[in-house]
Scaffold this active site. Sequence first.
Site, PDB file in Angstrom:
ATOM      1  N   ARG A 144       0.824  -1.232   0.000  1.00  0.00           N
ATOM      2  CA  ARG A 144       0.000   0.000   0.000  1.00  0.00           C
ATOM      3  C   ARG A 144       0.847   1.267   0.000  1.00  0.00           C
ATOM      4  NH1 ARG A 144      -3.250  -2.845   3.851  1.00  0.00           N
ATOM      5  NH2 ARG A 144      -5.009  -3.821   2.770  1.00  0.00           N
ATOM      6  N   LYS A 160       2.316  11.457 -11.093  1.00  0.00           N
ATOM      7  CA  LYS A 160       1.523  10.553 -11.930  1.00  0.00           C
ATOM      8  C   LYS A 160       2.344   9.297 -12.196  1.00  0.00           C
ATOM      9  CE  LYS A 160      -1.562  13.644 -14.456  1.00  0.00           C
ATOM     10  NZ  LYS A 160      -1.969  14.109 -15.793  1.00  0.00           N
ATOM     11  N   GLU A 205       8.681  19.468 -24.089  1.00  0.00           N
ATOM     12  CA  GLU A 205       7.990  19.719 -22.813  1.00  0.00           C
ATOM     13  C   GLU A 205       8.535  20.993 -22.155  1.00  0.00           C
ATOM     14  OE1 GLU A 205       5.347  18.087 -22.091  1.00  0.00           O
ATOM     15  OE2 GLU A 205       5.532  16.096 -22.986  1.00  0.00           O
ATOM     16  N   LYS A 238       6.516  23.198 -13.614  1.00  0.00           N
ATOM     17  CA  LYS A 238       5.748  21.987 -13.301  1.00  0.00           C
ATOM     18  C   LYS A 238       5.440  21.942 -11.802  1.00  0.00           C
ATOM     19  CE  LYS A 238       4.211  17.644 -14.048  1.00  0.00           C
ATOM     20  NZ  LYS A 238       4.453  16.393 -14.738  1.00  0.00           N
ATOM     21  N   GLU A 266      -5.160  17.222 -10.843  1.00  0.00           N
ATOM     22  CA  GLU A 266      -5.709  17.669 -12.129  1.00  0.00           C
ATOM     23  C   GLU A 266      -7.222  17.880 -12.056  1.00  0.00           C
ATOM     24  OE1 GLU A 266      -3.686  15.993 -15.550  1.00  0.00           O
ATOM     25  OE2 GLU A 266      -5.419  16.403 -16.793  1.00  0.00           O
ATOM     26  N   ARG A 271      -4.047  22.122 -13.367  1.00  0.00           N
ATOM     27  CA  ARG A 271      -3.029  21.197 -13.879  1.00  0.00           C
ATOM     28  C   ARG A 271      -3.295  20.790 -15.329  1.00  0.00           C
ATOM     29  NH1 ARG A 271      -0.070  16.157 -10.709  1.00  0.00           N
ATOM     30  NH2 ARG A 271       1.079  15.413 -12.508  1.00  0.00           N
ATOM     31  N   ASN A 314      -1.475  20.036 -20.450  1.00  0.00           N
ATOM     32  CA  ASN A 314      -1.821  19.268 -21.655  1.00  0.00           C
ATOM     33  C   ASN A 314      -1.800  20.120 -22.917  1.00  0.00           C
ATOM     34  OD1 ASN A 314      -2.229  16.832 -20.261  1.00  0.00           O
ATOM     35  ND2 ASN A 314      -4.215  17.583 -19.553  1.00  0.00           N
ATOM     36  N   HIS A 339      -1.295  18.499 -26.219  1.00  0.00           N
ATOM     37  CA  HIS A 339      -1.426  17.061 -26.004  1.00  0.00           C
ATOM     38  C   HIS A 339      -2.684  16.446 -26.596  1.00  0.00           C
ATOM     39  CE1 HIS A 339       2.062  17.653 -23.567  1.00  0.00           C
ATOM     40  NE2 HIS A 339       2.094  16.405 -23.153  1.00  0.00           N
ATOM     41  N   HIS A 344      -1.519  13.149 -28.309  1.00  0.00           N
ATOM     42  CA  HIS A 344      -1.962  11.794 -27.944  1.00  0.00           C
ATOM     43  C   HIS A 344      -2.643  11.128 -29.122  1.00  0.00           C
ATOM     44  CE1 HIS A 344      -1.983  12.977 -23.417  1.00  0.00           C
ATOM     45  NE2 HIS A 344      -0.855  12.406 -23.750  1.00  0.00           N
ATOM     46  N   HIS A 379       6.966  10.979 -28.103  1.00  0.00           N
ATOM     47  CA  HIS A 379       5.949  11.800 -27.452  1.00  0.00           C
ATOM     48  C   HIS A 379       6.253  13.289 -27.665  1.00  0.00           C
ATOM     49  CE1 HIS A 379       2.897  12.936 -24.598  1.00  0.00           C
ATOM     50  NE2 HIS A 379       3.782  13.561 -23.842  1.00  0.00           N
TER      51      HIS A 379
HETATM   52  P1  NAD Z   1      12.003   6.344 -21.962  1.00  0.00           P
HETATM   53  O1  NAD Z   1      11.944   6.119 -20.533  1.00  0.00           O
HETATM   54  O2  NAD Z   1      11.636   5.207 -22.868  1.00  0.00           O
HETATM   55  O3  NAD Z   1      13.472   6.839 -22.332  1.00  0.00           O
HETATM   56  C1  NAD Z   1      13.789   7.097 -23.678  1.00  0.00           C
HETATM   57  C2  NAD Z   1      14.987   6.256 -24.132  1.00  0.00           C
HETATM   58  O4  NAD Z   1      16.162   6.860 -23.626  1.00  0.00           O
HETATM   59  C3  NAD Z   1      14.995   4.832 -23.624  1.00  0.00           C
HETATM   60  O5  NAD Z   1      15.540   4.003 -24.620  1.00  0.00           O
HETATM   61  C4  NAD Z   1      15.945   4.880 -22.422  1.00  0.00           C
HETATM   62  O6  NAD Z   1      16.569   3.652 -22.183  1.00  0.00           O
HETATM   63  C5  NAD Z   1      16.925   5.912 -22.886  1.00  0.00           C
HETATM   64  N1  NAD Z   1      17.591   6.685 -21.849  1.00  0.00           N
HETATM   65  C6  NAD Z   1      17.015   7.356 -20.820  1.00  0.00           C
HETATM   66  N2  NAD Z   1      17.940   8.059 -20.164  1.00  0.00           N
HETATM   67  C7  NAD Z   1      19.122   7.834 -20.774  1.00  0.00           C
HETATM   68  C8  NAD Z   1      20.443   8.301 -20.587  1.00  0.00           C
HETATM   69  N3  NAD Z   1      20.730   9.214 -19.651  1.00  0.00           N
HETATM   70  N4  NAD Z   1      21.419   7.825 -21.380  1.00  0.00           N
HETATM   71  C9  NAD Z   1      21.126   6.947 -22.374  1.00  0.00           C
HETATM   72  N5  NAD Z   1      19.895   6.491 -22.634  1.00  0.00           N
HETATM   73  C10 NAD Z   1      18.908   6.934 -21.835  1.00  0.00           C
HETATM   74  O7  NAD Z   1      11.106   7.570 -22.438  1.00  0.00           O
HETATM   75  P2  NAD Z   1      10.908   9.046 -21.851  1.00  0.00           P
HETATM   76  O8  NAD Z   1      10.750   9.906 -23.032  1.00  0.00           O
HETATM   77  O9  NAD Z   1      11.914   9.353 -20.824  1.00  0.00           O
HETATM   78  O10 NAD Z   1       9.498   8.918 -21.100  1.00  0.00           O
HETATM   79  C11 NAD Z   1       8.331   8.572 -21.811  1.00  0.00           C
HETATM   80  C12 NAD Z   1       7.342   7.986 -20.841  1.00  0.00           C
HETATM   81  O11 NAD Z   1       7.063   8.961 -19.838  1.00  0.00           O
HETATM   82  C13 NAD Z   1       6.017   7.631 -21.484  1.00  0.00           C
HETATM   83  O12 NAD Z   1       5.631   6.356 -21.062  1.00  0.00           O
HETATM   84  C14 NAD Z   1       5.046   8.670 -20.949  1.00  0.00           C
HETATM   85  O13 NAD Z   1       3.737   8.171 -20.842  1.00  0.00           O
HETATM   86  C15 NAD Z   1       5.655   8.995 -19.614  1.00  0.00           C
HETATM   87  N6  NAD Z   1       5.323  10.316 -19.094  1.00  0.00           N
HETATM   88  C16 NAD Z   1       4.896  10.393 -17.811  1.00  0.00           C
HETATM   89  C17 NAD Z   1       4.573  11.612 -17.263  1.00  0.00           C
HETATM   90  C18 NAD Z   1       4.141  11.687 -15.836  1.00  0.00           C
HETATM   91  O14 NAD Z   1       3.728  12.775 -15.393  1.00  0.00           O
HETATM   92  N7  NAD Z   1       4.231  10.624 -15.087  1.00  0.00           N
HETATM   93  C19 NAD Z   1       4.702  12.785 -18.023  1.00  0.00           C
HETATM   94  C20 NAD Z   1       5.156  12.676 -19.325  1.00  0.00           C
HETATM   95  C21 NAD Z   1       5.462  11.436 -19.860  1.00  0.00           C
END
Ligand code: NAD
Length: 362
Positions: free
Chosen positions: A121, A143, A185, A228, A238, A242, A246, A249, A253, A266
């Site tokens: 939990r 999130k 972003e 942020k 949200e 918040r 988006n 977005h 999306h 993204h």
């Molecule tokens: P990701 O985690 O897949 O990372 C992108 C790529 O970069 C991957 O191949 C990873 O292995 C590589 N990588 C990351 N850091 C590295 C580094 N320092 N050196 C070498 N390689 C590295 O993708 P992302 O763009 O970081 O995140 C996308 C995800 O985040 C999506 O699933 C999205 O839904 C989520 N997201 C969440 C929120 C939230 O508020 N929780 C907000 C925006 C996006």
Amino acid sequence: MAVDVDLGARSYTVHFQSLASVPELLSRASSGRSPGRCLLVSDENVAAHYRSPLVQGLRDAGWTVRPVVLPPGESTKSASHLHTLYDEALEWGIDRDTPVLALGGGVVGDLAGFAAATLLRGVPLVQLPTSLLAQVDASVGGKTAINHATGKNLIGAFYQPALVCADPATLDTLPMREYTSGMAEVVKHALIQAPALFAHLEAHLVPVMTRTDRAVVADVIERAVQVKADVVSADEREEGRRAILNFGHTFAHALERAAGYGAFTHGEAVALGMRAGLYLSHRRHPQALDRDRLDHVVDAIPIPGRPEDVAFEDLYAAMASDKKNRGDTIRFVLLRALGEAYVTDDVSEEEARRAWAYACAS
Ligand code: NAD
């Protein structure tokens, strides 16, 4: 250097420090409890660069570390990988004080975050974001989620980390396409709430986009996180403000879904969505918005794919089924001026079509 997220009893600090300082930050955040066990989750790409020194540093500080390395990529945000984390944690015998450390991009952060939210939990979550997107966005705000066959992020929870440590030096190894995508972003945060950050990006566009000036990039990251943090502090779940995060977005999306996940990152989808959003905003507020000026910064984010190949009808159908809609209306975030975002459902299908054509013509 640090930014505070102000959420009463769930407040925490985002530190911009070397990963080498994590053991010390962790012991400070554990309010003096002596080091025990911790679960360190990362993906293969990130682990190759950063896992060993971090594990060593934690062990030197007295922690017993269980590293878990998962495959990279969006498909890792799945129920099966979530269960891998549950098995690793529970068979090892964690307790409610055992922190889960998420070392990686948004994929690792969202997955490990949801595991931390649900194990026993809720156990302490430490976000150690290594992608630009995760540093300025995903690691802050609480999130967490995994994906479902019917859509992205459909199973999740709001669960704030106890601590975030974003080491800007980790961006040196991030692939360039991931880096420029993360900049989408940053630009979004500037457009919706930070005119001074926007002017700063404008003034340093080349070093920021090419990652050639570490000090400028670090400064931009901190300012973007401040936006942020401010938005999340005002509206954690949200229920109102918040939603401005988006901006871009609704289109983004829909594009990711209609083009098939992975066709565009993204951030690339967000950049296109922001162009469409700026078109719609400018039609409503032509005197208040210098669209050429704003487009210039958004256009600095490279788009390798061909968004025009996605039929608008498919895009619009995907927009209509977005989980962020309320009832039958499609929600858009627009700007009434630089730094002033608002939510509206007053955009016709024809107008959205024209906005999308404008975005694709960039
Ligand atoms: P990701 O985690 O897949 O990372 C992108 C790529 O970069 C991957 O191949 C990873 O292995 C590589 N990588 C990351 N850091 C590295 C580094 N320092 N050196 C070498 N390689 C590295 O993708 P992302 O763009 O970081 O995140 C996308 C995800 O985040 C999506 O699933 C999205 O839904 C989520 N997201 C969440 C929120 C939230 O508020 N929780 C907000 C925006 C996006």
